[in-house]
Enzyme design. Sequence first.
Site, mmCIF file in Angstrom:
data_model
loop_
_atom_site.group_PDB
_atom_site.id
_atom_site.type_symbol
_atom_site.label_atom_id
_atom_site.label_comp_id
_atom_site.label_asym_id
_atom_site.label_seq_id
_atom_site.Cartn_x
_atom_site.Cartn_y
_atom_site.Cartn_z
ATOM 1 N N CYS A 1 9.008 3.022 0.396
ATOM 2 C CA CYS A 1 8.995 4.157 1.333
ATOM 3 C C CYS A 1 9.266 3.746 2.781
ATOM 4 O O CYS A 1 10.108 4.334 3.465
ATOM 5 C CB CYS A 1 7.682 4.927 1.209
ATOM 6 S SG CYS A 1 6.201 4.016 1.722
ATOM 7 N N HIS B 1 1.973 6.104 2.706
ATOM 8 C CA HIS B 1 3.307 6.620 2.359
ATOM 9 C C HIS B 1 3.940 7.256 3.591
ATOM 10 O O HIS B 1 3.247 7.728 4.500
ATOM 11 C CB HIS B 1 3.206 7.640 1.220
ATOM 12 C CG HIS B 1 4.537 7.991 0.618
ATOM 13 N ND1 HIS B 1 5.267 7.102 -0.137
ATOM 14 C CD2 HIS B 1 5.279 9.131 0.687
ATOM 15 C CE1 HIS B 1 6.398 7.669 -0.527
ATOM 16 N NE2 HIS B 1 6.427 8.904 -0.042
ATOM 17 N N HIS C 1 12.487 10.731 1.039
ATOM 18 C CA HIS C 1 11.548 9.615 0.889
ATOM 19 C C HIS C 1 11.831 8.868 -0.401
ATOM 20 O O HIS C 1 12.559 9.349 -1.286
ATOM 21 C CB HIS C 1 10.095 10.110 0.929
ATOM 22 C CG HIS C 1 9.654 10.857 -0.307
ATOM 23 N ND1 HIS C 1 8.408 10.690 -0.880
ATOM 24 C CD2 HIS C 1 10.290 11.787 -1.083
ATOM 25 C CE1 HIS C 1 8.275 11.479 -1.927
ATOM 26 N NE2 HIS C 1 9.407 12.153 -2.092
#
Length: 361
Positions: free
Chosen positions: A275, A323, A335
């Site tokens: 990520c 994240h 993402h």
Amino acid sequence: MNRRHCAAAAITLVCALTLLTAPAQAIAAPVPDPSPSSSSRSSASLPPSSEKDLEKVREQIDTLYRKAGAATDAYNLAEEQTEKQSGEIVKLAKAIVDGQARIAALKDRAGAQAREQYRNGGLPPGAQLVLSDDPQLFLDGINRFRQSQQASKSVLAELNRTQEDLRTYTQDASANWAKLEKNRLKQAQAKKKINAQIAAAEKIESQLAEKERERLRRLEEQAESQAQSAWLSSEAVKDIGGEASAGGRAAIAFATAQIGKPYVWGAEGPDSYDCSGLTSKAWAAGDRTIPRTSQEQWRLLPRIDIRDMRPGDLIIYHRDASHVGIYVGDGAIIHSPRPGRNVTLAGAGSMEILGVVRPDK
């Protein structure tokens, strides 16, 4: 400090650095921590008999992947710090070698001055001229004597400074060496946690029948859709569109071009990403260097009220900032979700939002 000792220390630093900077994959793959898999065995050994049971499995898998994401951040940070310390040790090793050469040259100069005085009966040429009966030679001698004295003092002062610098370089190299070893240990520990969590999640999924895996995927999409709808209806963002900066547009263009590439933990392109590997590379394309990990991006980048969010901003997710995605406008992010998934477009509110940061504020 003994010249031979320092030279040996410098060589040792450089040689050992070669070993220490070997790829992290050289570490033997650790045996997954039995605790996650053992706890999951009971819930996944029998096929879930209802949507409720399957939902529990989904939550369990989601938790394992989130823990893997947090451990990935720890791994990436330790790797970044290791690379930095390796670079510092290389610089210090070169400085130690250069310092040794400088000391040797200064000692040669000091020795030449001493030998010259010995040949002249213990007196430098300037001092001999001072004792001359010729007035002009006497005056010239005074000037030369002063210059000779100044030169000798200068050589000794420079020699002392160089020796002190050499001691400092050696101490700094030792300190950086200790940090390097500490970060290497952090990498190994983080890698073990990542492998354990991913292995546990994959094992649970592998024990599901094909129909149940498909139902599980639909449950994931349903949960994300419900979270996104709730987020949009909360009017958390006053304008889901907004206008990106020039850097933000470049970052979005880069991220968009990566859609479909697989998630791989620790990866930062060009064929796969985790990520924060995606967001850091995206903003590098926007001509802005940002921290490598989502936790460091949250800690160090300027924070923005979510109501003022614009395309190009980074949305940080979960309470542990494990994240991150790049906001592209219209309530969506790009993402890299987790192992087994690809870089994709998703709802910005489909996960628990911690906050928003703006790399080019």
